[in-house]
Motif scaffolding. Sequence first.
Motif, mmCIF file in Angstrom:
data_model
loop_
_atom_site.group_PDB
_atom_site.id
_atom_site.type_symbol
_atom_site.label_atom_id
_atom_site.label_comp_id
_atom_site.label_asym_id
_atom_site.label_seq_id
_atom_site.Cartn_x
_atom_site.Cartn_y
_atom_site.Cartn_z
ATOM 1 N N ASP A 140 0.823 -1.213 0.000
ATOM 2 C CA ASP A 140 0.000 0.000 0.000
ATOM 3 C C ASP A 140 0.847 1.248 0.000
ATOM 4 O OD1 ASP A 140 -2.790 -1.207 2.042
ATOM 5 O OD2 ASP A 140 -2.336 -1.356 -0.101
ATOM 6 N N ARG A 141 1.852 1.228 0.857
ATOM 7 C CA ARG A 141 2.724 2.393 0.986
ATOM 8 C C ARG A 141 3.365 2.735 -0.368
ATOM 9 N NH1 ARG A 141 7.495 3.405 4.850
ATOM 10 N NH2 ARG A 141 8.107 1.289 4.403
ATOM 11 N N CYS A 142 3.845 1.697 -1.046
ATOM 12 C CA CYS A 142 4.508 1.902 -2.332
ATOM 13 C C CYS A 142 3.524 2.405 -3.376
ATOM 14 C CB CYS A 142 5.167 0.605 -2.808
ATOM 15 S SG CYS A 142 6.584 0.133 -1.813
ATOM 16 N N LEU A 143 2.369 1.810 -3.410
ATOM 17 C CA LEU A 143 1.380 2.234 -4.406
ATOM 18 C C LEU A 143 0.945 3.668 -4.145
ATOM 19 C CD1 LEU A 143 -0.746 -1.041 -4.754
ATOM 20 C CD2 LEU A 143 1.005 -0.180 -6.307
ATOM 21 N N GLU A 144 0.787 4.001 -2.852
ATOM 22 C CA GLU A 144 0.410 5.365 -2.501
ATOM 23 C C GLU A 144 1.451 6.375 -2.919
ATOM 24 O OE1 GLU A 144 -0.524 5.665 1.714
ATOM 25 O OE2 GLU A 144 -2.057 4.114 1.392
ATOM 26 N N GLU A 145 2.698 5.952 -2.850
ATOM 27 C CA GLU A 145 3.783 6.849 -3.207
ATOM 28 C C GLU A 145 3.941 6.946 -4.716
ATOM 29 O OE1 GLU A 145 5.130 8.382 -0.504
ATOM 30 O OE2 GLU A 145 6.021 9.703 -2.003
ATOM 31 N N GLY A 146 3.158 6.172 -5.442
ATOM 32 C CA GLY A 146 3.161 6.293 -6.897
ATOM 33 C C GLY A 146 3.777 5.135 -7.653
ATOM 34 N N ALA A 147 4.051 4.035 -6.952
ATOM 35 C CA ALA A 147 4.593 2.881 -7.664
ATOM 36 C C ALA A 147 3.555 2.353 -8.641
ATOM 37 C CB ALA A 147 4.996 1.782 -6.688
ATOM 38 N N GLN A 148 4.043 1.957 -9.790
ATOM 39 C CA GLN A 148 3.164 1.444 -10.837
ATOM 40 C C GLN A 148 2.663 0.049 -10.507
ATOM 41 O OE1 GLN A 148 2.527 2.899 -13.796
ATOM 42 N NE2 GLN A 148 2.300 1.329 -15.365
ATOM 43 N N ASP A 149 3.550 -0.738 -9.931
ATOM 44 C CA ASP A 149 3.221 -2.136 -9.703
ATOM 45 C C ASP A 149 4.120 -2.681 -8.603
ATOM 46 O OD1 ASP A 149 2.208 -4.555 -12.238
ATOM 47 O OD2 ASP A 149 2.154 -4.692 -10.048
ATOM 48 N N PHE A 150 3.731 -3.810 -8.091
ATOM 49 C CA PHE A 150 4.487 -4.444 -7.015
ATOM 50 C C PHE A 150 4.605 -5.914 -7.377
ATOM 51 C CE2 PHE A 150 5.833 -4.069 -2.574
ATOM 52 C CZ PHE A 150 5.901 -5.389 -2.195
ATOM 53 N N LEU A 151 5.828 -6.380 -7.543
ATOM 54 C CA LEU A 151 6.034 -7.776 -7.924
ATOM 55 C C LEU A 151 6.565 -8.570 -6.754
ATOM 56 C CD1 LEU A 151 7.842 -7.527 -11.373
ATOM 57 C CD2 LEU A 151 5.422 -7.938 -10.959
ATOM 58 N N LEU A 152 6.001 -9.749 -6.587
ATOM 59 C CA LEU A 152 6.493 -10.612 -5.533
ATOM 60 C C LEU A 152 7.648 -11.448 -6.081
ATOM 61 C CD1 LEU A 152 5.542 -10.925 -2.646
ATOM 62 C CD2 LEU A 152 4.213 -12.892 -3.366
ATOM 63 N N LYS A 153 8.732 -11.491 -5.314
ATOM 64 C CA LYS A 153 9.869 -12.308 -5.737
ATOM 65 C C LYS A 153 9.621 -13.758 -5.346
ATOM 66 C CE LYS A 153 13.955 -9.398 -5.773
ATOM 67 N NZ LYS A 153 15.233 -9.137 -5.099
ATOM 68 N N PRO A 154 10.155 -14.727 -6.054
ATOM 69 C CA PRO A 154 11.005 -14.549 -7.222
ATOM 70 C C PRO A 154 10.190 -14.138 -8.447
ATOM 71 C CG PRO A 154 10.668 -16.881 -6.815
ATOM 72 C CD PRO A 154 9.992 -16.135 -5.701
ATOM 73 N N VAL A 155 10.754 -13.215 -9.189
ATOM 74 C CA VAL A 155 10.069 -12.661 -10.345
ATOM 75 C C VAL A 155 10.060 -13.686 -11.481
ATOM 76 C CG1 VAL A 155 10.062 -10.768 -12.016
ATOM 77 C CG2 VAL A 155 10.759 -10.351 -9.664
ATOM 78 N N LYS A 156 8.937 -13.794 -12.130
ATOM 79 C CA LYS A 156 8.801 -14.769 -13.211
ATOM 80 C C LYS A 156 8.665 -14.076 -14.554
ATOM 81 C CE LYS A 156 6.540 -18.049 -10.163
ATOM 82 N NZ LYS A 156 7.824 -18.541 -9.691
ATOM 83 N N LEU A 157 8.875 -14.863 -15.572
ATOM 84 C CA LEU A 157 8.783 -14.348 -16.933
ATOM 85 C C LEU A 157 7.410 -13.739 -17.205
ATOM 86 C CD1 LEU A 157 10.447 -14.059 -19.500
ATOM 87 C CD2 LEU A 157 9.681 -16.328 -20.188
ATOM 88 N N ALA A 158 6.372 -14.386 -16.710
ATOM 89 C CA ALA A 158 5.014 -13.880 -16.924
ATOM 90 C C ALA A 158 4.849 -12.485 -16.321
ATOM 91 C CB ALA A 158 3.994 -14.837 -16.311
ATOM 92 N N ASP A 159 5.475 -12.240 -15.170
ATOM 93 C CA ASP A 159 5.401 -10.915 -14.535
ATOM 94 C C ASP A 159 6.016 -9.851 -15.433
ATOM 95 O OD1 ASP A 159 6.386 -12.443 -11.412
ATOM 96 O OD2 ASP A 159 4.364 -12.009 -12.158
ATOM 97 N N VAL A 160 7.191 -10.164 -15.950
ATOM 98 C CA VAL A 160 7.914 -9.195 -16.759
ATOM 99 C C VAL A 160 7.195 -8.958 -18.081
ATOM 100 C CG1 VAL A 160 10.124 -8.686 -17.887
ATOM 101 C CG2 VAL A 160 10.095 -9.788 -15.670
#
Lengths: 259, 154
Positions: free
Chosen positions: A134-154
């Motif tokens: 929430d904090r990140c999105l409020e600050e203007g982050a476009q998206d939040f990815l959970l690690k480990p990052v996958k090809l589908a995410d990218v």
Amino acid sequence: MARDGGVSCLRRSEMMSVGGIGGIESAPLDLDEVHVLAVDDSLVDRIVIERLLRITSCKVTAVDSGWRALEFLGLDNEKASAEFDRLKVDLIITDYCMPGMTGYELLKKIKESSNFREVPVVIMSSENVLTRIDRCLEEGAQDFLLKPVKLADVKRLRSHLTKDVKLSNGNKRKLPEDSSSVNSSLPPPSPPLTISPESSPPLTVSTESSDSSPPLSPVEIFSTSPLSSPIDDEDDDVLTSSSEESPIRRQKMRSPGLD
Amino acid sequence: MLGLGVDRLQADINRLLASLFHQGVLDEQFLQLQQLQDETSPNFVYDVINIYFDESEKLLRNLRLLLMDREFSDYKKIGLHLNQLVGSSSSIGARRVRNVCVAFRSASELSNRPGCLRGLEVVEHEYHYLKNMMHELFQLEQQRILAAGVRYPM
């Protein structure tokens, strides 16, 4: 961990035999190409994210800290912004937990800058903490990815990015040749890598064509499993989000044949 | 006609991978790494895993040095090292190593020294098991590539 942390991790790792990449790509960037700045203090993660981005046709600059990111963007001092007419950054993707400056702090600094506040910033984190998200999105982050990052995410990021860049191409950066930037037609995002597990056995790259296609191995069966239903992991006591449309998509590990 | 050894070796590779998945040593993220390997980056998996080994061994060495010190008290530092290990293990699909690092981290959060020592032993054990398995996998792969290069005259 002591690290000399250059701009591109591939410079330090001579073992990487990625074709044609030996150092920082400092030549004037092709306007049609998406340029991503990746920030992560972990070398392994930097390499993986860099590869994930390259395989989805992005140019990548990988740095190991928020400070280096700011340095790269020219936000670390009072340098004249005219110098950055040719610096084109279409996306910044950063780890959250980093020593020194966290991804959140980096996000804030980017959003405070006049040159780069329009650049989408994506946060990566190994922890699915709602308050953090929430904090990140409020600050203007476009998206939040959970690690480990996958090809589908990218790939998903990439497809959104192309739309944004296409629409606001003229506004995003101040360039001497405005005509070329406005009219540059970005190709539709088509992943160059087609994931067809049947075509090649895992871990091998057959440069010569086999006479007979290998039978579907157990591993290939694993990779054809649908990834749509997240499995609850008893280790974590965090919230699960099962919606694939939500930006916070919890990528859970599938353990085929196990428990 | 390709050497018959190729099929046999491929079967061995598949069997080993299936076993590692079944044991929970590797997870789906390892498959993600394989998807990132192609003609432009033909040694990607090998390279990343080796970098993971280098980084992990540095961390494990530091952890051991810290805990062996009789006057040790910096649990926070242990935690930071473990965060790194948890993260990188997760990124390459080393599920069991990741999990035992998480357990070790819990002991460090409780400033439990004997728990940390045990945790470190378990992590070292799992790590070395993984490393041996990866070496075996890479060797089989190497042999498979060589075998695939042999052409029998017809």
